[in-house]
Design a protein around this motif. Structure first.
Motif, PDB file in Angstrom:
ATOM      1  N   ALA A 109       0.820  -1.204   0.000  1.00 36.97           N
ATOM      2  CA  ALA A 109       0.000   0.000   0.000  1.00 36.97           C
ATOM      3  C   ALA A 109       0.856   1.258   0.000  1.00 36.97           C
ATOM      4  CB  ALA A 109      -0.927   0.003   1.207  1.00 36.97           C
ATOM      5  N   GLY A 110       0.469   2.211  -0.842  1.00 30.69           N
ATOM      6  CA  GLY A 110       1.163   3.484  -0.891  1.00 30.69           C
ATOM      7  C   GLY A 110       0.568   4.510   0.045  1.00 30.69           C
ATOM      8  N   ARG A 111      -0.671   4.292   0.462  1.00 29.17           N
ATOM      9  CA  ARG A 111      -1.313   5.182   1.422  1.00 29.17           C
ATOM     10  C   ARG A 111      -2.375   4.402   2.180  1.00 29.17           C
ATOM     11  NH1 ARG A 111      -5.725   8.961  -1.681  1.00 29.17           N
ATOM     12  NH2 ARG A 111      -6.466   7.390  -3.126  1.00 29.17           N
ATOM     13  N   VAL A 112      -2.717   4.904   3.363  1.00 28.65           N
ATOM     14  CA  VAL A 112      -3.670   4.231   4.243  1.00 28.65           C
ATOM     15  C   VAL A 112      -4.742   5.217   4.677  1.00 28.65           C
ATOM     16  CG1 VAL A 112      -3.978   2.969   6.402  1.00 28.65           C
ATOM     17  CG2 VAL A 112      -1.876   2.653   5.079  1.00 28.65           C
ATOM     18  N   LEU A 113      -6.014   4.808   4.556  1.00 28.56           N
ATOM     19  CA  LEU A 113      -7.150   5.545   5.087  1.00 28.56           C
ATOM     20  C   LEU A 113      -7.750   4.713   6.212  1.00 28.56           C
ATOM     21  CD1 LEU A 113      -8.953   6.495   1.741  1.00 28.56           C
ATOM     22  CD2 LEU A 113      -7.035   7.654   2.834  1.00 28.56           C
ATOM     23  N   ALA A 114      -8.342   5.368   7.210  1.00 29.54           N
ATOM     24  CA  ALA A 114      -8.883   4.616   8.342  1.00 29.54           C
ATOM     25  C   ALA A 114     -10.115   5.310   8.911  1.00 29.54           C
ATOM     26  CB  ALA A 114      -7.823   4.455   9.434  1.00 29.54           C
ATOM     27  N   ALA A 115     -10.919   4.537   9.639  1.00 23.69           N
ATOM     28  CA  ALA A 115     -12.103   5.058  10.322  1.00 23.69           C
ATOM     29  C   ALA A 115     -12.306   4.284  11.605  1.00 23.69           C
ATOM     30  CB  ALA A 115     -13.338   4.944   9.432  1.00 23.69           C
ATOM     31  N   GLY A 116     -12.805   4.971  12.639  1.00 23.84           N
ATOM     32  CA  GLY A 116     -13.078   4.315  13.909  1.00 23.84           C
ATOM     33  C   GLY A 116     -13.736   5.279  14.878  1.00 23.84           C
TER      34      GLY A 116
ATOM     35  N   GLN B  97     -22.932   5.979   6.826  1.00 22.78           N
ATOM     36  CA  GLN B  97     -23.107   6.265   5.394  1.00 22.78           C
ATOM     37  C   GLN B  97     -22.152   7.377   4.958  1.00 22.78           C
ATOM     38  OE1 GLN B  97     -27.177   6.483   3.665  1.00 22.78           O
ATOM     39  NE2 GLN B  97     -26.665   8.609   3.208  1.00 22.78           N
ATOM     40  N   GLU B  98     -22.021   8.400   5.785  1.00 22.04           N
ATOM     41  CA  GLU B  98     -21.123   9.506   5.467  1.00 22.04           C
ATOM     42  C   GLU B  98     -19.668   9.047   5.441  1.00 22.04           C
ATOM     43  OE1 GLU B  98     -19.947  13.911   7.284  1.00 22.04           O
ATOM     44  OE2 GLU B  98     -21.841  12.954   7.883  1.00 22.04           O
ATOM     45  N   ILE B  99     -19.280   8.211   6.381  1.00 26.67           N
ATOM     46  CA  ILE B  99     -17.921   7.677   6.423  1.00 26.67           C
ATOM     47  C   ILE B  99     -17.618   6.888   5.154  1.00 26.67           C
ATOM     48  CG2 ILE B  99     -16.467   5.925   7.551  1.00 26.67           C
ATOM     49  CD1 ILE B  99     -17.687   6.933  10.221  1.00 26.67           C
ATOM     50  N   THR B 100     -18.554   6.068   4.724  1.00 28.10           N
ATOM     51  CA  THR B 100     -18.354   5.290   3.507  1.00 28.10           C
ATOM     52  C   THR B 100     -18.110   6.203   2.317  1.00 28.10           C
ATOM     53  OG1 THR B 100     -19.772   3.516   4.365  1.00 28.10           O
ATOM     54  CG2 THR B 100     -19.369   3.553   1.994  1.00 28.10           C
ATOM     55  N   GLY B 101     -18.924   7.249   2.185  1.00 26.95           N
ATOM     56  CA  GLY B 101     -18.741   8.193   1.092  1.00 26.95           C
ATOM     57  C   GLY B 101     -17.422   8.943   1.186  1.00 26.95           C
ATOM     58  N   TRP B 102     -17.037   9.334   2.399  1.00 29.56           N
ATOM     59  CA  TRP B 102     -15.775  10.039   2.626  1.00 29.56           C
ATOM     60  C   TRP B 102     -14.593   9.169   2.189  1.00 29.56           C
ATOM     61  CZ3 TRP B 102     -11.198   9.708   5.246  1.00 29.56           C
ATOM     62  CH2 TRP B 102     -10.538  10.891   5.590  1.00 29.56           C
ATOM     63  N   LEU B 103     -14.607   7.915   2.589  1.00 30.33           N
ATOM     64  CA  LEU B 103     -13.518   7.002   2.223  1.00 30.33           C
ATOM     65  C   LEU B 103     -13.497   6.750   0.720  1.00 30.33           C
ATOM     66  CD1 LEU B 103     -13.924   4.403   5.129  1.00 30.33           C
ATOM     67  CD2 LEU B 103     -12.041   6.043   4.854  1.00 30.33           C
ATOM     68  N   LEU B 104     -14.669   6.588   0.123  1.00 25.31           N
ATOM     69  CA  LEU B 104     -14.739   6.308  -1.317  1.00 25.31           C
ATOM     70  C   LEU B 104     -14.207   7.483  -2.125  1.00 25.31           C
ATOM     71  CD1 LEU B 104     -15.593   4.457  -3.614  1.00 25.31           C
ATOM     72  CD2 LEU B 104     -17.908   5.402  -3.438  1.00 25.31           C
TER      73      LEU B 104
ATOM     74  N   THR C 228      -7.535  13.783  11.153  1.00 27.97           N
ATOM     75  CA  THR C 228      -8.782  13.043  11.336  1.00 27.97           C
ATOM     76  C   THR C 228      -9.987  13.957  11.178  1.00 27.97           C
ATOM     77  OG1 THR C 228      -7.697  11.504  12.862  1.00 27.97           O
ATOM     78  CG2 THR C 228     -10.098  11.541  12.869  1.00 27.97           C
ATOM     79  N   ALA C 229     -10.835  13.639  10.202  1.00 35.62           N
ATOM     80  CA  ALA C 229     -12.072  14.391   9.984  1.00 35.62           C
ATOM     81  C   ALA C 229     -13.165  13.848  10.894  1.00 35.62           C
ATOM     82  CB  ALA C 229     -12.499  14.282   8.527  1.00 35.62           C
ATOM     83  N   VAL C 230     -14.204  14.647  11.080  1.00 36.51           N
ATOM     84  CA  VAL C 230     -15.361  14.253  11.892  1.00 36.51           C
ATOM     85  C   VAL C 230     -16.610  14.413  11.036  1.00 36.51           C
ATOM     86  CG1 VAL C 230     -16.673  14.664  14.005  1.00 36.51           C
ATOM     87  CG2 VAL C 230     -14.198  15.072  13.975  1.00 36.51           C
ATOM     88  N   THR C 231     -17.496  13.417  11.084  1.00 40.07           N
ATOM     89  CA  THR C 231     -18.710  13.480  10.274  1.00 40.07           C
ATOM     90  C   THR C 231     -19.646  14.574  10.769  1.00 40.07           C
ATOM     91  OG1 THR C 231     -19.884  11.869  11.651  1.00 40.07           O
ATOM     92  CG2 THR C 231     -18.597  11.009   9.792  1.00 40.07           C
ATOM     93  N   ALA C 232     -20.491  15.025   9.873  1.00 36.73           N
ATOM     94  CA  ALA C 232     -21.556  15.953  10.261  1.00 36.73           C
ATOM     95  C   ALA C 232     -22.702  15.196  10.905  1.00 36.73           C
ATOM     96  CB  ALA C 232     -22.044  16.727   9.036  1.00 36.73           C
ATOM     97  N   ALA C 233     -22.957  13.985  10.442  1.00 37.39           N
ATOM     98  CA  ALA C 233     -24.069  13.174  10.943  1.00 37.39           C
ATOM     99  C   ALA C 233     -23.612  12.289  12.092  1.00 37.39           C
ATOM    100  CB  ALA C 233     -24.632  12.311   9.817  1.00 37.39           C
ATOM    101  N   SER C 234     -24.583  11.752  12.822  1.00 41.37           N
ATOM    102  CA  SER C 234     -24.315  10.753  13.848  1.00 41.37           C
ATOM    103  C   SER C 234     -25.187   9.534  13.576  1.00 41.37           C
ATOM    104  CB  SER C 234     -24.588  11.316  15.246  1.00 41.37           C
ATOM    105  OG  SER C 234     -25.954  11.692  15.374  1.00 41.37           O
ATOM    106  N   GLY C 235     -24.944   8.456  14.329  1.00 38.08           N
ATOM    107  CA  GLY C 235     -25.725   7.238  14.120  1.00 38.08           C
ATOM    108  C   GLY C 235     -25.443   6.603  12.767  1.00 38.08           C
ATOM    109  N   ILE C 236     -26.410   5.841  12.276  1.00 34.04           N
ATOM    110  CA  ILE C 236     -26.204   5.082  11.053  1.00 34.04           C
ATOM    111  C   ILE C 236     -25.930   5.980   9.849  1.00 34.04           C
ATOM    112  CG2 ILE C 236     -28.637   4.961  10.363  1.00 34.04           C
ATOM    113  CD1 ILE C 236     -28.103   1.989   9.626  1.00 34.04           C
ATOM    114  N   LEU C 237     -26.421   7.216   9.879  1.00 32.52           N
ATOM    115  CA  LEU C 237     -26.128   8.153   8.792  1.00 32.52           C
ATOM    116  C   LEU C 237     -24.670   8.594   8.817  1.00 32.52           C
ATOM    117  CD1 LEU C 237     -29.383  10.301   8.670  1.00 32.52           C
ATOM    118  CD2 LEU C 237     -28.693   8.419   7.159  1.00 32.52           C
ATOM    119  N   ALA C 238     -24.022   8.549   9.979  1.00 35.97           N
ATOM    120  CA  ALA C 238     -22.586   8.793  10.037  1.00 35.97           C
ATOM    121  C   ALA C 238     -21.842   7.659   9.339  1.00 35.97           C
ATOM    122  CB  ALA C 238     -22.120   8.914  11.482  1.00 35.97           C
TER     123      ALA C 238
ATOM    124  N   VAL D 198      -4.730   9.703   6.315  1.00 35.12           N
ATOM    125  CA  VAL D 198      -5.890  10.501   6.703  1.00 35.12           C
ATOM    126  C   VAL D 198      -6.931   9.548   7.271  1.00 35.12           C
ATOM    127  CG1 VAL D 198      -5.576  12.442   5.121  1.00 35.12           C
ATOM    128  CG2 VAL D 198      -6.833  10.423   4.352  1.00 35.12           C
ATOM    129  N   SER D 199      -7.800  10.086   8.122  1.00 33.43           N
ATOM    130  CA  SER D 199      -8.782   9.218   8.767  1.00 33.43           C
ATOM    131  C   SER D 199     -10.046  10.006   9.070  1.00 33.43           C
ATOM    132  CB  SER D 199      -8.199   8.607  10.044  1.00 33.43           C
ATOM    133  OG  SER D 199      -7.759   9.626  10.936  1.00 33.43           O
TER     134      SER D 199
END
Length: 267
Positions: free
Chosen positions: A203-210, A255-262, A243-253, A224-225
């Motif tokens: 891997a040349g770069r790593v993205l993460a979420a948690g 969804q937002e994380i998935t879009g951010w990573l993509l 590290t970025a923070v989503t605007a949404a919380s719960g299950i919509l967060a 970036v994460s």
């Protein structure tokens, strides 16, 4: 350039019915997809938008579910049409390659943490002697760490902080996630396993979420994460420049994380 994406699962990508945190009129609720069953009953969900995004994410990068769940607990989750080539379980204690546990990695982790803190048996004994009236279940995961399922409303004030202090003196750390209180040795990290997968995948770069304290090393290891606007990290106000923070919380967060990573995997 190969992009590696390591993401926590529970309350980061997938959500129980009680953790969805959906608000508003019923007609505005998103469509959701069940991705985990337990004892024949649906347990964890993603939005359908997130499910489509995760599939595209796996096509655009090397996607690695990175979880504190045991291997058995992880195998109940079905996020993709085809299982990912790598998965990190037991907070880095196990590395699955094409669905098979890598015994050399598991042995190396156990050797690395063997003499760096109190033995698991000492922590188990301490936990067994406390928590009457609010600990619902006591569990050991992969013979590496312990966790209790608790009645959060009944936990006495200061008890968790006392446990945290006791563990810290013995080379262990704690994490409070929903109804679960985890006790893990300091050397058991998702980041170490992520670094190994990055090496193997070139891997040349790593993205993460948690979302939890147990994800801090992983988020800091990544180029970036992102973390959701809920959970343990959010409650403690943890932040880092990359590290970025989503605007949404719960299950919509999720969804937002998935879009951010993509978006960043395609960049």
């Amino acid at each position: 350039m190969t992009t590696l994406i390591c993401s926590d699962l529970d309350r980061t990508l997938i959500y129980s019915a009680t953790s969805m945190d959906l608000r508003g009129p019923d007609e505005d609720m998103p469509r959701v997809l069940c991705v985990e069953f337990y004892q024949g009953a649906p347990l964890s969900y993603v939005t359908e938008t997130a499910a489509r995004g995760l599939q595209r994410l796996a096509e655009a990068a090397t996607f690695v579910p990175t979880t504190t769940r045991t291997i058995e607990q992880y195998r109940r989750v079905h996020l993709l049409d085809k299982p990912p080539a790598y998965a990190i379980c037991a907070n880095g204690g196990h590395l699955l390659v094409d669905g098979v546990d890598d015994p050399d990695w598991a042995a190396s982790v156990r050797a690395a943490i063997a003499d760096k803190g109190a033995p698991l048996a000492e922590v188990q004994a301490y936990l067994a002697g406390t928590g009457d009236g609010f600990v619902l279940k006591r569990r050991t995961a992969a013979d590496l760490f312990a966790y209790n399922v608790v009645d959060r409303a009944a936990v006495p004030a200061g008890w968790f902080e006392e446990l945290t202090g006791w563990c810290a003196e013995r080379g262990w750390r704690t994490s409070l996630q929903g109804r679960k209180i985890y006790c893990l040795p300091d050397g058991l990290t998702k980041a170490a396993a992520a670094a190994e997968v990055a090496r193997r995948a070139g891997a040349g770069r790593v993205l993460a979420a948690g979302d939890s304290l147990l994800d801090i090393e992983l988020l800091e290891f990544a180029d970036v994460s992102v973390r959701p606007a809920h959970g343990e990290l959010h409650a403690t106000g943890w932040a880092a420049p990359g590290t970025a923070v989503t605007a949404a919380s719960g299950i919509l967060a999720g969804q937002e994380i998935t879009g951010w990573l993509l978006e960043r995997a395609r960049a």
